[in-house]
Design a protein around this motif. Structure first.
Motif, PDB file in Angstrom:
ATOM      1  N   ARG A 104     -61.595  60.794 -32.432  1.00 29.90           N
ATOM      2  CA  ARG A 104     -62.760  61.454 -33.027  1.00 29.90           C
ATOM      3  C   ARG A 104     -64.050  61.162 -32.270  1.00 29.90           C
ATOM      4  O   ARG A 104     -65.078  61.796 -32.496  1.00 29.90           O
ATOM      5  CB  ARG A 104     -62.885  61.094 -34.516  1.00 29.90           C
ATOM      6  N   ASP A 149     -60.495  61.010 -40.189  1.00 31.79           N
ATOM      7  CA  ASP A 149     -59.356  60.328 -39.577  1.00 31.79           C
ATOM      8  C   ASP A 149     -58.099  61.173 -39.637  1.00 31.79           C
ATOM      9  O   ASP A 149     -57.319  61.183 -38.691  1.00 31.79           O
ATOM     10  CB  ASP A 149     -59.125  58.977 -40.266  1.00 31.79           C
ATOM     11  N   GLU A 159     -55.626  59.622 -45.163  1.00 26.10           N
ATOM     12  CA  GLU A 159     -56.245  59.867 -43.851  1.00 26.10           C
ATOM     13  C   GLU A 159     -55.282  59.584 -42.702  1.00 26.10           C
ATOM     14  O   GLU A 159     -55.665  59.614 -41.536  1.00 26.10           O
ATOM     15  CB  GLU A 159     -57.563  59.092 -43.707  1.00 26.10           C
ATOM     16  N   ARG A 203     -56.766  47.654 -39.005  1.00 25.22           N
ATOM     17  CA  ARG A 203     -57.886  48.404 -39.561  1.00 25.22           C
ATOM     18  C   ARG A 203     -57.677  48.657 -41.054  1.00 25.22           C
ATOM     19  O   ARG A 203     -56.542  48.763 -41.521  1.00 25.22           O
ATOM     20  CB  ARG A 203     -57.951  49.741 -38.808  1.00 25.22           C
ATOM     21  N   ARG A 260     -65.173  52.247 -51.575  1.00 26.62           N
ATOM     22  CA  ARG A 260     -64.011  52.100 -50.707  1.00 26.62           C
ATOM     23  C   ARG A 260     -63.970  50.647 -50.264  1.00 26.62           C
ATOM     24  O   ARG A 260     -64.993  50.112 -49.792  1.00 26.62           O
ATOM     25  CB  ARG A 260     -64.166  53.013 -49.492  1.00 26.62           C
TER      26      ARG A 260
HETATM   27 MG    MG Z   1     -61.586  57.192 -42.336  1.00 25.38          MG
END
Ligand code: MG
Ligand code: PEP
Length: 586
Positions: free
Chosen positions: A473, A463, A439, A366, A340
């Protein structure tokens, strides 16, 4: 003579997030940094003040040298160079002279004198326009905090890494975790967090017990206290008695015998009873995990979170990254490794990139947003991945995409990198698979558009759940609302699976939901082809898959559509699990 009275046993109850039991001394990491007070000193005690500073500097130097040795061993000497800078800051004679002068002239304690001086240096660096120099303020901050803690005696008795410890902290951010000497960490006991906070995820990856929501432990425990950490029952027991230890030993032996049964099958193919292949892969973060992953029975690495390597060494060059990624790929070849791309931001903060704190980091800069805004970083990573891909089968997956436009932009950057490398005469394999993480609800709702542009989708339910239900979370207070079986989450998963199927591409899940054994029937029923889970869960998830029939799972997914209650949905899936593999819940 030692006391004949055994120390009093004391138990804290928290939430278990990573199984296993550890018995060791604790190391308390204080995350709140209290500024020292401007205390005056008795005349004539100036020399004593300076002796305290010298002692703290000496222990800090030993600690940094230990860190440097670990880093050099793991990643070669260049990554450990950062600690050279830290040692130089420690040994700076001007700082020492100026501190002494302040102590003498203002008759104040050395803590305040040293701290104020270092703050002045940090402010000066922060104000510079040169990015490289500006970022050096973090080095001064790191050294200052270490010295201050030693000055207060917080760590003096147990400097880190001298012996195996259970780490006690308020919370552990990903950047805290990368700084630990993980070879000496036996478990995590934290005041806050959840099953999907990154400390918990890492604990499971490293097969360490972890318990969160142990309120008050940072205040009550001190480095050097002996505890037993129970990652199944969610307990932390200070000064465990001989009977407690014996009880746990027995329990451990029984658990090991049960685990052996599941482990025996771990290298068997992951096929359902009716012969459908459900690829079970591993999630990983560190190179040191790769040996365990290779022996875990994992059929691929379904998620390699590259942010952790980045946080360990933010200044790594393209060559160094290519070598690190190459090590990961070679360790698993011929199995596929899905990297990723950097998912920095949110709680995985590289302070150098986000000097100005964001009001709402989880909705901010992000993942792919940050990568597309920092093409220097993104291209360095993509070029390194493309170069490393010659060593085996590689997937590259983009995190936190909110729609197809970001996927197209990211692919364009990747193509540019491939063209540049080819022009430089460097081999770039053609068969790299490109994926997108689903996500964010907007990505799930447009999964058909995304699926048309990629080779696979991977559902990041950690997410997806938080963004769909609007529950942080990491937040204790709303933890009850964080339910992966909420019908809204399941509808988004189902929508994404259908989009992938229509486009003829594979779809997997790499969020923690994939290792929830009660939900394996539902995941298969919804049509997922791949489940990527913590290494410690591989054998169990495979064991579950091998005992299920797709038809029964599809009937369950159908039945669930009529349910509005998350708990009821979970119970329906658990009933199928109980019918087929009750032994996994004993
Ligand atoms: Mg994530
Ligand atoms: C997810 O969100 O499910 C995921 C796998 O990514 P991370 O937990 O690293 O955010």
């Amino acid at each position: 003579m030692s006391s004949s009275h055994p120390l009093q046993e004391k138990t804290w109850i928290g939430t278990a997030v990573s199984q296993g039991v550890a018995h060791a001394v604790v190391h308390v990491l204080k995350d709140h940094f209290d500024e020292p007070d401007e205390d005056t000193i008795e005349p004539g005690t100036e020399a004593h003040q300076m002796e305290r500073l010298h002692a703290a500097l000496a222990v800090t130097a030993r600690e940094i040298e230990a860190l440097q040795r670990v880093m050099a061993g793991e990643h070669g000497s260049s990554e450990s160079e950062i600690f050279e800078t830290h040692l130089l800051i420690l040994q700076d004679s001007t700082i020492l002279k100026q501190t002494e002068k302040t102590v003498r002239e203002q008759q104040v304690c050395v803590d305040w004198a040293y701290y104020k001086l270092m703050c002045k240096h940090m402010d000066a660096l922060r104000g510079l326009s040169d990015t490289y120099l500006r970022e050096r303020f973090l080095d001064v901050k790191d050294v200052t905090h270490r010295v201050m803690r030693h000055l207060r005696g917080e760590l003096l008795d147990h400097p880190m890494f001298d012996e195996p410890v259970i780490v006690v902290a308020h919370d552990l951010t990903p950047s805290d975790t990368v700084q630990l000497d993980r070879s000496k960490v036996l478990g995590f006991a934290l005041e806050t967090g959840s099953a999907v906070s990154h400390a918990a995820i890492i604990a499971r990856s490293l097969a360490l017990p972890a318990v969160v929501r142990l309120h008050g432990i940072c205040e009550d425990l001190h480095s050097g206290d002996t505890v037993l950490l129970d990652g199944e029952g969610g307990l932390l027991i200070q000064n465990p008695s001989a009977e407690t230890l014996a009880r746990y030993r027995l329990r451990e032996e029984q658990a090991e015998r049960r685990e052996d049964v599941f482990q025996m099958e771990r290298h068997q193919p992951s096929l359902t009873r009716c012969g459908t292949a459900i690829c079970v892969g591993a999630n990983a973060e560190f190179i040191e995990e790769m040996k365990i992953v290779a022996d875990s029975g994992a059929e691929e690495v379904g998620l390699f979170r590259t942010e952790f390597l980045h946080l360990e060494n933010p200044d790594a060059t393209e060559d160094q990254l290519a070598t690190a990624y190459g090590k990961v790929i070679k360790s698993q070849a011929p199995k596929r490794v899905v990297f990723r791309t950097l998912d920095l931001g949110g709680d995985k903060v590289d302070e150098r990139l986000s000097v100005d704190p964001e009001p709402n980091p989880f909705l901010g800069w992000r993942g792919i947003r940050l990568s597309l805004g920092r093409l220097d970083l993104f291209k360095r990573q993509l070029r390194a991945l493309l170069r490393a891909a010659v060593h085996g089968r590689v997937g590259i997956m983009f995190p936190m995409v909110s729609g197809v436009q970001e996927v197209l932009e990211a692919k364009a950057v990747l193509n540019d990198c491939a063209d540049e490398l080819t022009a430089e005469g460097i081999d770039v394999p053609d068969e790299i698979e490109i994926g997108a993480m689903i996500e964010i609800p907007s990505a799930a709702l447009t999964a058909d558009l995304i699926a048309a542009e990629v080779d696979f989708l991977s559902l990041g339910t950690n997410d997806l759940t938080q963004y769909t239900i609007a529950v942080d979370r990491l937040n204790d207070r709303v933890a009850k609302l964080y339910q992966t079986t909420h019908p809204a989450v399941l509808r988004l998963i189902s929508m994404s699976v259908k989009a992938a199927r229509t486009a003829g591409i594979r779809v997997g899940m790499c969020g923690e939901m994939a290792s929830d054994l009660a939900l394996t029937p539902l995941m298969i029923g919804l049509g997922l082809n791949e489940l990527s889970v913590a290494t410690t869960q591989i054998a169990r998830v495979k064991y579950a898959v091998r005992r299920l029939e797709v038809q029964e799972c599809e009937a369950l997914a159908q039945a669930v559509q009529a349910c509005s209650c998350p708990t009821e949905i979970r119970a329906l899936s658990r009933a199928v699990a109980d019918r087929n593999y009750p032994e996994l819940f004993e």
